[in-house]
Design a protein around this motif. Sequence first.
Motif, mmCIF file in Angstrom:
data_model
loop_
_atom_site.group_PDB
_atom_site.id
_atom_site.type_symbol
_atom_site.label_atom_id
_atom_site.label_comp_id
_atom_site.label_asym_id
_atom_site.label_seq_id
_atom_site.Cartn_x
_atom_site.Cartn_y
_atom_site.Cartn_z
ATOM 1 N N GLU A 1 0.811 -1.218 0.000
ATOM 2 C CA GLU A 1 0.000 0.000 0.000
ATOM 3 C C GLU A 1 0.842 1.265 0.000
ATOM 4 O O GLU A 1 1.826 1.378 0.733
ATOM 5 C CB GLU A 1 -0.939 0.020 1.213
ATOM 6 C CG GLU A 1 -1.968 -1.092 1.207
ATOM 7 C CD GLU A 1 -3.108 -0.835 2.158
ATOM 8 O OE1 GLU A 1 -3.355 0.346 2.497
ATOM 9 O OE2 GLU A 1 -3.768 -1.801 2.570
ATOM 10 N N ARG A 2 0.405 2.210 -0.826
ATOM 11 C CA ARG A 2 1.026 3.534 -0.838
ATOM 12 C C ARG A 2 0.727 4.231 0.490
ATOM 13 O O ARG A 2 -0.162 3.836 1.238
ATOM 14 C CB ARG A 2 0.481 4.359 -2.017
ATOM 15 C CG ARG A 2 -0.957 4.828 -1.813
ATOM 16 C CD ARG A 2 -1.497 5.544 -3.032
ATOM 17 N NE ARG A 2 -2.805 6.141 -2.711
ATOM 18 C CZ ARG A 2 -3.049 7.454 -2.740
ATOM 19 N NH1 ARG A 2 -2.100 8.279 -3.095
ATOM 20 N NH2 ARG A 2 -4.244 7.914 -2.444
ATOM 21 N N ALA A 3 1.458 5.293 0.789
ATOM 22 C CA ALA A 3 1.300 6.086 2.015
ATOM 23 C C ALA A 3 1.748 5.311 3.249
ATOM 24 O O ALA A 3 2.563 5.787 4.030
ATOM 25 C CB ALA A 3 -0.125 6.609 2.187
ATOM 26 N N ILE A 4 1.232 4.091 3.451
ATOM 27 C CA ILE A 4 1.749 3.250 4.535
ATOM 28 C C ILE A 4 3.142 2.754 4.178
ATOM 29 O O ILE A 4 3.971 2.499 5.049
ATOM 30 C CB ILE A 4 0.804 2.061 4.800
ATOM 31 C CG1 ILE A 4 -0.573 2.562 5.230
ATOM 32 C CG2 ILE A 4 1.360 1.140 5.879
ATOM 33 C CD1 ILE A 4 -1.578 1.463 5.467
ATOM 34 N N ASN A 5 3.398 2.632 2.881
ATOM 35 C CA ASN A 5 4.714 2.231 2.365
ATOM 36 C C ASN A 5 5.136 0.850 2.829
ATOM 37 O O ASN A 5 6.308 0.627 3.188
ATOM 38 C CB ASN A 5 5.790 3.261 2.742
ATOM 39 C CG ASN A 5 5.528 4.618 2.110
ATOM 40 O OD1 ASN A 5 5.054 4.699 0.975
ATOM 41 N ND2 ASN A 5 5.799 5.679 2.841
ATOM 42 N N CYS A 6 4.210 -0.081 2.864
ATOM 43 C CA CYS A 6 4.550 -1.451 3.240
ATOM 44 C C CYS A 6 3.419 -2.373 2.793
ATOM 45 O O CYS A 6 2.350 -1.916 2.376
ATOM 46 C CB CYS A 6 4.781 -1.580 4.743
ATOM 47 S SG CYS A 6 3.296 -1.335 5.742
ATOM 48 N N GLU A 7 3.665 -3.669 2.887
ATOM 49 C CA GLU A 7 2.617 -4.632 2.616
ATOM 50 C C GLU A 7 1.702 -4.732 3.825
ATOM 51 O O GLU A 7 2.163 -4.759 4.973
ATOM 52 C CB GLU A 7 3.219 -6.003 2.322
ATOM 53 C CG GLU A 7 2.177 -7.051 1.976
ATOM 54 C CD GLU A 7 2.750 -8.453 1.809
ATOM 55 O OE1 GLU A 7 1.970 -9.353 1.443
ATOM 56 O OE2 GLU A 7 3.958 -8.643 2.059
#
Length: 349
Positions: free
Chosen positions: A251-257
Amino acid sequence: MDIRFSKYTSFGNTFIIVDETRTPLAGDEQRAGFARWALNGDFGIGGTDNVLYLSEATGPADYVFRIFEVDGSETLSCGNGLLCTAAVLRREHGGDQWRVLTELPTGRPRPVQIGAEGDGRRTWVDMGETRPVPAELINRNGPPPADGIDRISGLDVPGVGELGGYLTFSGEPHLALFRGHGLPDELAEKLFIDARGAIGRPDGDDITESVALAHHIGTHVNRAYRDLFPQGVHLNFARVEGRRVEYRTWERAINCETLACGSGTVAMAHVGRELGLLPEGEIEFWPHRCRWYQPGAALTVTSTESGYVVTGQPRLVCVGVVPETSVVPETSVPPDLARVPEPRQPSIR
């Protein structure tokens, strides 16, 4: 005023939910500051993807749905967050259907219908039809595609090779990479690993390598192709077996899976139907990484006349109260992702 909250999970997507009809906040500065604090695992609540704020709406909706990230920024929408919102409204306000406004940061708020069945343990959200990705989220040449899907090719990922995918918008921009359609079989085998022996303790070497691989791909695409996706993009890795889709999401913004993704299932359902991989009607989606912890995790996406309806089973984790004095305003925001130059650029067809 002390801030009251509920914590919900939907297949490993976890949310702190603040009902502003009962605990009103002073404004967006306080909302952003609370999100930065609450999502911090060292000084706040932690263990949570986002903070959701619910407030009364006027006009064509009952409530306003807003979602904030760990850096205090506001993002657009969230399928699993809306499923949890339905559970909150059922528990706190009663009723079985509500209309909520989403996607406020676009300047074009969009009402969606959500509901709860029985005791509220099973909820649904009518996400409507998918749409072309808005112009502010993609630098495309030419007009938006008629079927709502941008074909992306030539995504070069070091150590992985060239990938391609299908970009559409279901409240968030999602790039769907299906096995055999932009996701090579060999790479799919590394992403979708047999973790039955690791359920409840997903920390083996194979799992560690698979998690690192998904993170490497998602991070690189969002860094290297920032000129194509100026605000980032979700990546959905998927494989189809009959009427079932197993998937993973970065996921974008969270920058992680994350462990699951509700809006991503709608994007995959639409792309899968357009590619001829999925039939109409009800499709079951298995969040691959969540199933390492919860083997039975699954939600359904049903194609209807109004679009796509997502059904799930969110769970209340806890309720709590945060003394206002506990929340220390944070002014620092993590720097934007730096662009890593690449020799080639992907093409949009």
